[in-house]
Design a protein around this motif. Structure first.
Motif, PDB file in Angstrom:
ATOM      1  N   SER A   5      -5.723  77.840  47.087  1.00  0.00           N
ATOM      2  CA  SER A   5      -4.753  77.270  48.018  1.00  0.00           C
ATOM      3  C   SER A   5      -3.367  77.870  47.817  1.00  0.00           C
ATOM      4  N   GLU A   8      -3.419  81.088  49.691  1.00  0.00           N
ATOM      5  CA  GLU A   8      -3.331  80.834  51.122  1.00  0.00           C
ATOM      6  C   GLU A   8      -1.895  80.499  51.512  1.00  0.00           C
ATOM      7  N   THR A   9      -1.229  79.702  50.699  1.00  0.00           N
ATOM      8  CA  THR A   9       0.163  79.341  50.955  1.00  0.00           C
ATOM      9  C   THR A   9       1.042  80.584  50.947  1.00  0.00           C
ATOM     10  N   GLN A  10       0.825  81.462  49.985  1.00  0.00           N
ATOM     11  CA  GLN A  10       1.606  82.695  49.920  1.00  0.00           C
ATOM     12  C   GLN A  10       1.355  83.585  51.130  1.00  0.00           C
ATOM     13  N   GLU A  11       0.100  83.631  51.592  1.00  0.00           N
ATOM     14  CA  GLU A  11      -0.204  84.438  52.775  1.00  0.00           C
ATOM     15  C   GLU A  11       0.496  83.870  54.013  1.00  0.00           C
ATOM     16  N   VAL A  12       0.494  82.552  54.137  1.00  0.00           N
ATOM     17  CA  VAL A  12       1.186  81.914  55.259  1.00  0.00           C
ATOM     18  C   VAL A  12       2.678  82.234  55.198  1.00  0.00           C
ATOM     19  N   LEU A  13       3.251  82.183  54.001  1.00  0.00           N
ATOM     20  CA  LEU A  13       4.668  82.492  53.841  1.00  0.00           C
ATOM     21  C   LEU A  13       4.956  83.950  54.192  1.00  0.00           C
ATOM     22  N   ARG A  14       4.062  84.851  53.800  1.00  0.00           N
ATOM     23  CA  ARG A  14       4.262  86.270  54.124  1.00  0.00           C
ATOM     24  C   ARG A  14       4.230  86.510  55.630  1.00  0.00           C
ATOM     25  N   VAL A  15       3.301  85.847  56.313  1.00  0.00           N
ATOM     26  CA  VAL A  15       3.216  85.986  57.771  1.00  0.00           C
ATOM     27  C   VAL A  15       4.474  85.419  58.425  1.00  0.00           C
ATOM     28  N   LYS A  16       4.891  84.238  57.978  1.00  0.00           N
ATOM     29  CA  LYS A  16       6.103  83.620  58.529  1.00  0.00           C
ATOM     30  C   LYS A  16       7.314  84.507  58.263  1.00  0.00           C
TER      31      LYS A  16
END
Length: 72
Positions: A5, A8-16
């Protein structure tokens, strides 16, 4: 928080972060285009610049979350 998780949080932050950077660049272009026009709308320029500063703060916050300071 488990490793999966967190990743996943880091990936979401990278996309944002990438979306915010793109919007920041787009605002740069919009501001430059307004400056080049003969009758620049001062209110619109102020709003765009304020939004750009807000994006810069959001970008910095996400970068800090992704790359925390390391005390050596």
């Amino acid at each position: 928080m488990n490793v999966s998780s967190r990743m996943e949080t880091q990936e979401v932050l990278r996309v944002k972060l990438e979306v915010l950077r793109r919007e920041h660049r787009d605002l740069d272009e919009a501001i430059a285009a307004l400056h080049e026009g003969t009758a620049a709308d001062q209110l619109m320029l102020r709003r765009l610049k304020k939004r750009k500063l807000s994006l810069k703060d959001q970008i910095r916050d996400i970068e800090d979350r992704l790359l925390p300071d390391i005390i050596a």
